[in-house]
Design a protein around this motif. Structure first.
Motif, PDB file in Angstrom:
ATOM      1  N   PHE A 173      50.716  34.269   6.068  1.00 36.46           N
ATOM      2  CA  PHE A 173      51.106  32.965   5.537  1.00 36.46           C
ATOM      3  C   PHE A 173      52.621  32.884   5.326  1.00 36.46           C
ATOM      4  N   ASP A 174      53.255  34.010   5.050  1.00 35.89           N
ATOM      5  CA  ASP A 174      54.711  34.045   4.933  1.00 35.89           C
ATOM      6  C   ASP A 174      55.343  33.692   6.281  1.00 35.89           C
ATOM      7  N   ASN A 194      48.099  41.566   3.130  1.00 39.98           N
ATOM      8  CA  ASN A 194      48.237  41.398   4.584  1.00 39.98           C
ATOM      9  C   ASN A 194      48.040  39.939   4.991  1.00 39.98           C
ATOM     10  N   ALA A 195      47.106  39.241   4.358  1.00 39.95           N
ATOM     11  CA  ALA A 195      46.922  37.815   4.652  1.00 39.95           C
ATOM     12  C   ALA A 195      48.137  37.015   4.202  1.00 39.95           C
ATOM     13  N   ILE A 224      38.987  27.909   6.483  1.00 48.38           N
ATOM     14  CA  ILE A 224      40.216  28.693   6.340  1.00 48.38           C
ATOM     15  C   ILE A 224      40.618  29.343   7.664  1.00 48.38           C
ATOM     16  N   GLY A 225      39.662  29.922   8.373  1.00 49.46           N
ATOM     17  CA  GLY A 225      39.966  30.587   9.642  1.00 49.46           C
ATOM     18  C   GLY A 225      40.449  29.618  10.698  1.00 49.46           C
ATOM     19  N   GLY A 226      39.749  28.512  10.888  1.00 49.53           N
ATOM     20  CA  GLY A 226      40.130  27.531  11.896  1.00 49.53           C
ATOM     21  C   GLY A 226      41.470  26.887  11.607  1.00 49.53           C
ATOM     22  N   SER A 266      55.213  40.819  -0.994  1.00 45.58           N
ATOM     23  CA  SER A 266      54.120  39.872  -1.106  1.00 45.58           C
ATOM     24  C   SER A 266      53.153  40.400  -2.149  1.00 45.58           C
ATOM     25  N   CYS A 267      52.197  39.597  -2.534  1.00 44.54           N
ATOM     26  CA  CYS A 267      51.195  40.091  -3.483  1.00 44.54           C
ATOM     27  C   CYS A 267      49.864  39.407  -3.215  1.00 44.54           C
TER      28      CYS A 267
END
Length: 191
Positions: A53-54, A48-49, A11-13, A96-97
């Motif tokens: 992604f938004d 926040n994540a 996920i991070g990469g 966002s949620c």
């Protein structure tokens, strides 16, 4: 020579790859596995994540593939509530949620948004050394020179251990049990 190398297609990469793609940087993600396949269990992406992604244009895909979470309840073994957190207001505030999603589904969305040639599978890093640039030696015999290297290769990171000399990681004794259940939630719990 790579301008930027990312070690690890988790996920991070893959998120970093999507950020670099958006800013039109030259990069390659190197993954030790022969394929990106469904592994793991669920993960919750916080507001926040989801804002990140938004900005990457992936929020709607992730929301569609996951489940919105408006409340978090931590309970003991008898299901007595220890803590309760309402996050619906936070979601409205930041447009966002929180999203609960299977790790593999999130990883798939992130990988599919990248060009297929920007992910190199079967590249397990064996050794990294710093010269004028970084020299990456992979178990498959390939050697890559890169100006910048990001280690996204997990808790037992070879990058961290070889570059930062962090030593061994100790076991904290904490456990987190996760699982997957195919279950249709009764209508009264839909929110």
């Amino acid at each position: 020579m790579d301008t930027i190398s990312i070690i690890g297609a988790g996920i991070g990469g893959l998120t970093l790859g999507n950020i670099l793609k958006q800013h039109q940087y030259d990069f390659t993600v190197y993954e030790s596995a022969p394929e990106i396949k469904p592994v793991g269990a669920g993960i919750m992406m916080a507001v926040n994540a989801m804002q990140v992604f938004d900005k990457l244009g992936l929020k709607e895909k992730i929301e569609k593939a996951g489940n919105k979470v408006h409340r978090i309840i931590i309970a003991n073994e008898s299901l007595k509530t220890i803590s309760r957190t309402e996050v619906k207001e936070l979601g409205a505030r930041y447009n966002s949620c929180n999203i609960a999603i299977h790790r593999a589904e999130l990883q798939k969305i992130l990988a599919e948004n990248l060009n297929s040639d920007s992910i190199q599978l079967n590249h397990s890093l064996q050794k990294i050394k710093k010269e004028a640039n970084y020299i990456l030696d992979f178990e498959n015999g390939n050697q890559i020179e890169s100006q910048i290297v990001f280690g996204a290769d997990g808790i037992k990171s070879l990058i961290r251990n070889q570059i930062l000399k962090t030593g061994t990681i100790r076991n904290s004794g904490q456990k987190c049990w996760r699982g997957l259940v195919d279950f249709e939630l009764p209508e009264k719990y839909h929110q």
